[in-house]
Structures are given as structure tokens and as C-alpha cells.
Design an enzyme around this catalytic site. Sequence first.
Site, PDB file in Angstrom:
ATOM      1  N   ASN A   1      57.553  53.153-107.868  1.00 30.57           N
ATOM      2  CA  ASN A   1      58.899  52.582-107.679  1.00 30.57           C
ATOM      3  C   ASN A   1      59.051  51.846-106.350  1.00 30.57           C
ATOM      4  O   ASN A   1      59.676  50.792-106.280  1.00 30.57           O
ATOM      5  CB  ASN A   1      59.985  53.648-107.878  1.00 30.57           C
ATOM      6  CG  ASN A   1      59.922  54.767-106.879  1.00 30.57           C
ATOM      7  OD1 ASN A   1      58.864  55.055-106.319  1.00 30.57           O
ATOM      8  ND2 ASN A   1      61.041  55.408-106.639  1.00 30.57           N
TER       9      ASN A   1
ATOM     10  N   LYS B   1      45.845  56.564-102.963  1.00 34.54           N
ATOM     11  CA  LYS B   1      45.788  56.313-104.401  1.00 34.54           C
ATOM     12  C   LYS B   1      47.139  55.810-104.881  1.00 34.54           C
ATOM     13  O   LYS B   1      48.093  56.572-105.015  1.00 34.54           O
ATOM     14  CB  LYS B   1      45.399  57.582-105.175  1.00 34.54           C
ATOM     15  CG  LYS B   1      44.858  57.223-106.536  1.00 34.54           C
ATOM     16  CD  LYS B   1      45.295  58.114-107.655  1.00 34.54           C
ATOM     17  CE  LYS B   1      46.712  58.074-108.081  1.00 34.54           C
ATOM     18  NZ  LYS B   1      47.138  56.976-108.945  1.00 34.54           N
TER      19      LYS B   1
ATOM     20  N   GLU C   1      57.109  65.072-102.073  1.00 32.01           N
ATOM     21  CA  GLU C   1      58.365  64.309-102.143  1.00 32.01           C
ATOM     22  C   GLU C   1      58.612  64.024-103.613  1.00 32.01           C
ATOM     23  O   GLU C   1      57.970  63.142-104.193  1.00 32.01           O
ATOM     24  CB  GLU C   1      58.216  62.981-101.366  1.00 32.01           C
ATOM     25  CG  GLU C   1      57.941  63.134 -99.886  1.00 32.01           C
ATOM     26  CD  GLU C   1      59.193  63.441 -99.083  1.00 32.01           C
ATOM     27  OE1 GLU C   1      60.272  63.608 -99.685  1.00 32.01           O
ATOM     28  OE2 GLU C   1      59.089  63.509 -97.854  1.00 32.01           O
TER      29      GLU C   1
ATOM     30  N   CYS D   1      64.288  57.307-105.694  1.00 27.35           N
ATOM     31  CA  CYS D   1      64.460  58.759-105.640  1.00 27.35           C
ATOM     32  C   CYS D   1      65.791  59.135-105.016  1.00 27.35           C
ATOM     33  O   CYS D   1      66.459  60.052-105.462  1.00 27.35           O
ATOM     34  CB  CYS D   1      63.315  59.386-104.864  1.00 27.35           C
ATOM     35  SG  CYS D   1      63.157  58.757-103.188  1.00 27.35           S
TER      36      CYS D   1
ATOM     37  N   GLU E   1      67.019  64.150-113.891  1.00 26.80           N
ATOM     38  CA  GLU E   1      66.958  62.936-113.081  1.00 26.80           C
ATOM     39  C   GLU E   1      67.060  61.743-114.029  1.00 26.80           C
ATOM     40  O   GLU E   1      66.348  61.685-115.028  1.00 26.80           O
ATOM     41  CB  GLU E   1      65.634  62.860-112.314  1.00 26.80           C
ATOM     42  CG  GLU E   1      65.527  61.581-111.498  1.00 26.80           C
ATOM     43  CD  GLU E   1      64.256  61.491-110.646  1.00 26.80           C
ATOM     44  OE1 GLU E   1      63.184  61.927-111.109  1.00 26.80           O
ATOM     45  OE2 GLU E   1      64.353  60.969-109.522  1.00 26.80           O
TER      46      GLU E   1
HETATM   47  P1  NAD Z   1      54.466  60.399-111.251  1.00 30.37           P
HETATM   48  O1  NAD Z   1      54.600  61.819-110.823  1.00 30.37           O
HETATM   49  O2  NAD Z   1      54.231  60.125-112.676  1.00 30.37           O
HETATM   50  O3  NAD Z   1      53.262  59.686-110.468  1.00 30.37           O
HETATM   51  C1  NAD Z   1      53.198  59.650-109.062  1.00 30.37           C
HETATM   52  C2  NAD Z   1      51.755  59.442-108.621  1.00 30.37           C
HETATM   53  O4  NAD Z   1      50.998  60.610-108.951  1.00 30.37           O
HETATM   54  C3  NAD Z   1      51.035  58.283-109.299  1.00 30.37           C
HETATM   55  O5  NAD Z   1      50.160  57.669-108.359  1.00 30.37           O
HETATM   56  C4  NAD Z   1      50.246  58.980-110.390  1.00 30.37           C
HETATM   57  O6  NAD Z   1      49.101  58.252-110.795  1.00 30.37           O
HETATM   58  C5  NAD Z   1      49.830  60.261-109.679  1.00 30.37           C
HETATM   59  N1  NAD Z   1      49.515  61.386-110.557  1.00 30.37           N
HETATM   60  C6  NAD Z   1      49.806  61.550-111.870  1.00 30.37           C
HETATM   61  N2  NAD Z   1      49.364  62.764-112.302  1.00 30.37           N
HETATM   62  C7  NAD Z   1      48.792  63.368-111.225  1.00 30.37           C
HETATM   63  C8  NAD Z   1      48.179  64.660-111.025  1.00 30.37           C
HETATM   64  N3  NAD Z   1      48.064  65.537-112.010  1.00 30.37           N
HETATM   65  N4  NAD Z   1      47.738  64.943-109.793  1.00 30.37           N
HETATM   66  C9  NAD Z   1      47.859  64.072-108.765  1.00 30.37           C
HETATM   67  N5  NAD Z   1      48.428  62.848-108.902  1.00 30.37           N
HETATM   68  C10 NAD Z   1      48.900  62.508-110.117  1.00 30.37           C
HETATM   69  O7  NAD Z   1      55.772  59.675-110.710  1.00 30.37           O
HETATM   70  P2  NAD Z   1      56.238  58.192-110.973  1.00 30.37           P
HETATM   71  O8  NAD Z   1      56.791  58.113-112.346  1.00 30.37           O
HETATM   72  O9  NAD Z   1      55.155  57.254-110.564  1.00 30.37           O
HETATM   73  O10 NAD Z   1      57.422  58.063-109.897  1.00 30.37           O
HETATM   74  C11 NAD Z   1      58.747  58.362-110.163  1.00 30.37           C
HETATM   75  C12 NAD Z   1      59.121  59.716-109.602  1.00 30.37           C
HETATM   76  O11 NAD Z   1      58.864  59.765-108.212  1.00 30.37           O
HETATM   77  C13 NAD Z   1      60.598  60.019-109.755  1.00 30.37           C
HETATM   78  O12 NAD Z   1      60.755  61.352-110.150  1.00 30.37           O
HETATM   79  C14 NAD Z   1      61.130  59.818-108.339  1.00 30.37           C
HETATM   80  O13 NAD Z   1      62.314  60.504-108.042  1.00 30.37           O
HETATM   81  C15 NAD Z   1      59.989  60.298-107.531  1.00 30.37           C
HETATM   82  N6  NAD Z   1      60.086  59.785-106.176  1.00 30.37           N
HETATM   83  C16 NAD Z   1      60.352  60.646-105.143  1.00 30.37           C
HETATM   84  C17 NAD Z   1      60.498  60.165-103.848  1.00 30.37           C
HETATM   85  C18 NAD Z   1      60.791  61.073-102.688  1.00 30.37           C
HETATM   86  O14 NAD Z   1      60.627  60.649-101.552  1.00 30.37           O
HETATM   87  N7  NAD Z   1      61.224  62.298-102.911  1.00 30.37           N
HETATM   88  C19 NAD Z   1      60.356  58.799-103.618  1.00 30.37           C
HETATM   89  C20 NAD Z   1      60.088  57.954-104.692  1.00 30.37           C
HETATM   90  C21 NAD Z   1      59.934  58.465-105.967  1.00 30.37           C
END
Ligand code: NAD
Length: 474
Positions: free
Chosen positions: A145, A168, A241, A275, A376
Site C-alpha cells: 500500500n 523484501k 506493524e 493502515c 479492517e
Molecule cells: P500482507 O500481510 O498480505 O503482506 C505484507 C508483506 O508480507 C508482503 O511483502 C507479503 O509478501 C509478505 N508475506 C506474506 N506472507 C508472509 C509470511 N507468511 N511471512 C512473511 N512475510 C509474508 O499485507 P498486505 O495486504 O500487503 O498489506 C495490507 C495490510 O498491511 C493491511 O492490513 C494494513 O493495515 C497493513 N499495514 C499496516 C501498517 C502499519 O504501520 N501498522 C502500514 C501499512 C499497512
Amino acid sequence: MIIDGRPVEAISGRTRAVRNPASGEAVGDVPWGGPEDLERAVDAASRAFPSWSGLPARERASILVEASRAVDSRAEEIAGTLTGEQGKPLAEALGEVTRFGEQMRWYAEMADKIYGTQVPLGDPSLLGLTLREPLGVTGAIAPWNHPLTLARNKLGPALAAGNTMILKPATTTPLSTLAVVAAMHEGGLPAGVLNVVVGEGLGSEVVRHPRIKKVGFTGSTATGRQVMAAAAGTLKKLVLELGGSDPCIVLDDADLESAAAVITAGRFSNCGQTCRGIKRLYVQEGVYDALVDRLSKAVSAIEVGDGARPAVRMGPLHTAGQREEVEEQISDALDRGATLVCGGHRPEGHDFAAGNFLAPTLLADVDGDARVLSEEVFGPCLPIVRIHDLEEGLSEANRSRYGLGASIWTASMASAWRAARAFEAGFVWVNTAPSAYYQLPFGGTKESGFGRENGIEGLLDYTDVKSVVFGDLG
Ligand code: NAD
């Protein structure tokens, strides 16, 4: 990928197309790496660590400043790449690139201000000290995002403190990250200090890798749970996060004009995929109708389209699956009696046919058990709930399992202070936009995760504390 300072293909030779969510068209190819590529990256980062951590902090700082300037000099081109792969409007993408450099310089300035302490031990012949040391090779996992911001929040402090890193990015937004890291190397970042790997399943490989000492993870709460479980094997240090469902309370004495403008931007920028976006709105009954009316006008006027067009203020959702999920959440709220104020449909016409577009949506009088309030909502939909007073608003706000941010609009200092103390959240905004600042620690409570990025706290988390006691040296 970028390993040991050079662009490299995957050892397997595999690649994968990256697609534009506004059109579905391929915007580039990315190497599709596997564990063997991660191993190369960890080798490079391990080799680079002694010399990088051994540099005088001011020299490390100068290198980071030059590297950040190189990113600035390619800001427009990188912003175009970010819009093409992620979907956000160009102006938002450009802001993301320029703040990348700003934050790197802020952390570079901190590199020589990581202090230990001298601690009295009760015995005057003993000298107690704490030293702050870099961790070694660290890992960063970013979502799609805000790919650059969420990479920057990890690599800025990590590198300033003398660590090396494996980054990554999300598999759907690797191109802007690769462009930024390539620019940093053109600007003089030494080989191996920052490496980028891309591929299916590499996130969990990073978390499990025995030579990676800490992982900064930003992503969904569901993935965060998997990361925490996988990190147990190596007892890795984590910052998680995760997701958020930030409430915003508007009281009768609020400045409605400012509140409406900020809430509109705070919910619908990046197509609602932030987020810390305002995801639940609780409005006191005296201003409820007036605020819904203002929001309805502002939200209906948002120009939706391909983020590459300058007039566009809201792009598509990032994936088709995500659009379906938000549509299901909206249907659930409507089934439970919510009023559709505006939006709720896919925009029609040729320009919208191939992209994941959804009209910005306002839902009023939403039932307390609706999914839009308990889950969410990662898309352009704002549920609005009527409240009688501040206490009811706080109790509804805190019903969520998430605890990332929260905001309040009021002219009363007493109400503002009461809310700032009572919100179960890692960040509170009073009468202002829910922005993050690299100077202030950011992170969540409850199921929004733990640990903090940004601020001095974010820097110190990339160090270990070593206690040293000196006896009599004579
Ligand atoms: P996601 O959890 O699907 O993926 C995030 C990252 O993790 C990607 O790089 C993905 O390839 C990797 N990933 C996937 N499976 C994994 C595993 N088993 N182990 C390690 N890494 C893995 O999230 P998304 O859909 O890309 O992002 C949206 C989410 O992120 C929303 O829930 C949003 O609220 C959250 N977010 C949080 C913050 C914060 O600062 N708290 C900021 C931005 C986004």
C-alpha cells in the site's frame, strides 16, 4: 533483484509480470527469486556488515545523505513507476518518494547520536556502562500500500545504526523499491549494505533465516501472526506493524469544515488502503446530519480514475480480490440496515472497465455489529455511527480488536485530553489529519501489533544494549 550492489536475475531464471491495477496491463517484469537467492543476499549483507558498522558514524551519515539525494534526483520517474504498479495518484506517489529522502537524512543526522550510558553500581570501584551496538544483518518485509514509506521506516534507522539489510517488497509492488535502491547505489551506497529480494514465499524465508537478527514487518494481522510463529524458531527480534481500524470521534463543538476536509482525505487517500486511515466515524447527534451532508458533497466530488491522470484524486483498489472483499463488507452493512449515502458501486464506462475501481462510499447509521466496524476495511468506504456523547464514542471506538491510531475533533481541551488518555491506540490525533511523522514513534497496540518505527525509538530498536562492568584497572 539487487544483491551485493548489483541488479541480478533469479538463479532459477524465472520472472513474473507486474501489472497496473488501473488497466490490468503489464508494466514490467521482476525476477522471481527463491531461497537460494536469499542465501546470496544474506551472504552479501554478512560480508558488508563489518566494514559498514565499523565506519565512523559521520561517514555512514554522509553516504546515506548522498544516497538519499540520488533518490530525490529520480523522484518523478520513481513516482511514475509507483503509480503504475500500485495505482495511487501521481501526486501521492511523488510525496511518498520525496519523504523517503527526507526521512533518510533525518536518520543520517542521528547516526552519531546513539548514546550508551554510565550507570552507578553502588560500589565506587566499579564502572557500569551500557553500549549500543548494531544487530548485524536485519530483514524488512513491506506491503504494497505504501511500498516506499514502509521500506524506508525500516532501512533508514537500520542503516544509520550500522546494520545491513535484506528488504523484501510485496510481490505486486517491487519495481519502485528496486528503482529506489538502484538510485541509492548510484549515489554511493556500498555493495551489500542493502539488498532486495523478490519472490513467492520469500517473506517467511526471511523470518526463518538464522543469520537475520531482526525483522521489521508491516502487513496484515493474519500474516503478522504467521510471522510471529515463524520467528520463534530463531527467537528473532520483531516489530509487527499490522492492520488497523482507526476510529474518529466528532463532537458537537468541533470545527466541522476542517473535520470534513480531513476525514475525506484521511479515509479516501490511497483509495482507502492506508493502515492509519480513518476507518470508523462516530459523530455526536447535534452535528451528525450536518457532517454527513458535508461529507457526502466532498466524497461525491472525488475524481476517480487512473492515478497517472493529473486530475485524478482516487485510483483503483490494488487487487480484484480486495475490491470484492470491500463490496462484501458494504453489502453486509446494508443488509443490517445502514443507509447508503453515496458510492457503493463500480464506476461505469470505458475508462473503468479493466481496473479494480470502486466509487468512494459513505454508509450512515451503521449497526454496531456490522463487519465494516469489526473488521479492517481496506478500501474506499467510511461507516458513520451516531453517538450521544464522548463516553459512548470512546466505548464504541475501543470495542475494536485493533489499536493502531485514533482521532478526535472537539473545541474542548477537557474532551480532547480525556480521549487522548482513553483511546486504546498507539497514536492519537486531536483536531488534525491522521498523518505519520518520521520524528514520532508509530505503531499499534492490541492486534495492530507491537514495537515502534520512526522517531528515536525506531532507531534504538535497531541496536542491542550490552552492559559492561569495569573492575579496578590498576
Ligand atoms: P500482507 O500481510 O498480505 O503482506 C505484507 C508483506 O508480507 C508482503 O511483502 C507479503 O509478501 C509478505 N508475506 C506474506 N506472507 C508472509 C509470511 N507468511 N511471512 C512473511 N512475510 C509474508 O499485507 P498486505 O495486504 O500487503 O498489506 C495490507 C495490510 O498491511 C493491511 O492490513 C494494513 O493495515 C497493513 N499495514 C499496516 C501498517 C502499519 O504501520 N501498522 C502500514 C501499512 C499497512
